[in-house]
Motif scaffolding. Sequence first.
Motif, PDB file in Angstrom:
ATOM      1  N   SER A  47      38.417  25.085  18.884  1.00  0.00           N
ATOM      2  CA  SER A  47      37.355  25.728  18.121  1.00  0.00           C
ATOM      3  C   SER A  47      36.788  26.922  18.890  1.00  0.00           C
ATOM      4  CB  SER A  47      36.241  24.712  17.826  1.00  0.00           C
ATOM      5  OG  SER A  47      35.175  25.325  17.152  1.00  0.00           O
ATOM      6  N   TYR A  59      34.638  20.654  13.721  1.00  0.00           N
ATOM      7  CA  TYR A  59      34.215  21.755  14.593  1.00  0.00           C
ATOM      8  C   TYR A  59      34.501  23.096  13.917  1.00  0.00           C
ATOM      9  CZ  TYR A  59      33.119  19.201  18.911  1.00  0.00           C
ATOM     10  OH  TYR A  59      32.538  18.403  19.869  1.00  0.00           O
ATOM     11  N   GLY A  78      32.061  24.556  11.380  1.00  0.00           N
ATOM     12  CA  GLY A  78      30.798  25.110  11.870  1.00  0.00           C
ATOM     13  C   GLY A  78      30.880  26.502  12.440  1.00  0.00           C
ATOM     14  N   THR A  82      28.201  20.652  13.680  1.00  0.00           N
ATOM     15  CA  THR A  82      28.377  21.601  12.582  1.00  0.00           C
ATOM     16  C   THR A  82      27.128  21.703  11.713  1.00  0.00           C
ATOM     17  OG1 THR A  82      30.771  21.361  12.496  1.00  0.00           O
ATOM     18  CG2 THR A  82      29.687  22.027  10.464  1.00  0.00           C
TER      19      THR A  82
END
Length: 512
Positions: free
Chosen positions: A265, A350, A353, A410
């Motif tokens: 991420s 992840y 978000g 998130t």
Amino acid sequence: MKSTTIILMIITIVSKVIGALRESVLSRLFGTGAEAAAFNLAMTIPVVVFSFISVGITTGFIPTYKRLEDREGYLIADRFTSNLGNIIFILSLFLMIICQIFSKQLTYLFAFDLEPEARELAIPFLQITFLSLIPTAVATVYRGYLNCKGEFIVPAIQGFILNFFILISLFLGKFINIYFLAIGLAFATSVQFIPYIPAVKRKGFIWTKVLNVKEREIKEMLIMALPVILGVSINQLNVMIDKNLASIILQSQGVTIMNYAAKLSEFVNGIVIVSIGTVIYPTLSKIAGRNNIKEFKKTVLESLTSMNILVFPAMTGLMVLTYPIVKLVYEGGNFKPEDTAITVPCLLFYAMGLAGIAMRDTFSKAFYSLKDTKTPMYNSIIMIILNITISALFSIVFKWGLVGLAFGTTVAAYYGAITLFIKLKKKIGKFERTNAFKRENLKMLVSSLVMGLVSFLAYNLALKIIGSSNLSLLIAIVIAGLTYFIMLVVLKVKELHSLLNSFKSKMNKRNK
């Protein structure tokens, strides 16, 4: 500004690809066992400890330097830089000694329910890696100096140096001695800042032998940075709680899995959000210093648009192709298919978000540029409380496990972004031309969704024909990129033309 951002992103992409290779090698050589957990803690804890200093420096230094340079000249501003660097050297020395003494206690703070084998290895690892705190701290001052001078490329290449030496240390640690993992990490972290030395000299900087903690600008910078440091402290409390929850759920495997998911991420975060945020902060500080609120609002919206043209497709791509991405990067050797199955849903949440993180980062930079560090701090406090509550509720009570931790992160990111935007509007007034902003971002979002659908179909079709997940993923990524570009052209997204024209202009200037 946009052309510099593009070049910075290109460098960061290559650096992040090498970083992904590093994580891939780590997962294959050490899997999710005690060695991997100890190494991840040795990477994470010094960063968390040092972030108290780094964020305070980054936030307070740039506007202070800009103001001194404009009002009193670069010689006074450079003297302030030397003084700050010298003060930070002394502070980081004391911090390093304290961390050496309390290394064992720090492992309990970050991973309470860790296997004894992993903890016994993590303690000496930390003691070794904490040696890199001093060069890291001092270099942060001069990174801020280079950013003030419009130099963003040199700081960007430090990732190459870091990942190169860490890659070497992984093989040395596996096949010669496990302690090379920590030695290589400490060495890599220290030497990555060597290019700063000639860079600051080229900008005309001359170091001054001065140490004055009572200097007015130091005090003003500290006052400005204190709320940021407090906000970071709360953020790091959240990191500690997340890691402890992960260790309770799956012990060292939980800590390692969450780290692997977060790294993928952060791949997007580092390329897009950090790159644009790095370039935009000095610009926003300069505009805010001139009290040009109309231009300030315009720059904030332009920054968001520049981020979203890349964040939207990256977020969509990560969500749609989560499984083959995790399989490609991590699976193999000591990283088993069952580890992939646990990592995939964590990465999925992840990835969701990323847009929230991008928005909140931009709004935070806006507040910092206006010398308001308290509002983002209060926002962080509420975010962390929300994150911890949701994470504990969904991971333990609702038994989502590690996925609940990613879900909490998130939800908190979007809450923080929305509330910070509302407060920014109250502070500087309503944003003009928001219809154009919404229209452009809607086009990019639609383009991303179409891209996601096409890439999903392309991956599954290629998998049926070829049978190779990795090759099918590469084909899907290429098709996704082409689809997104075509959609941007068809929908006449102005930001695409702006980025291309800015990049062409930059290249033409360099060729002359």
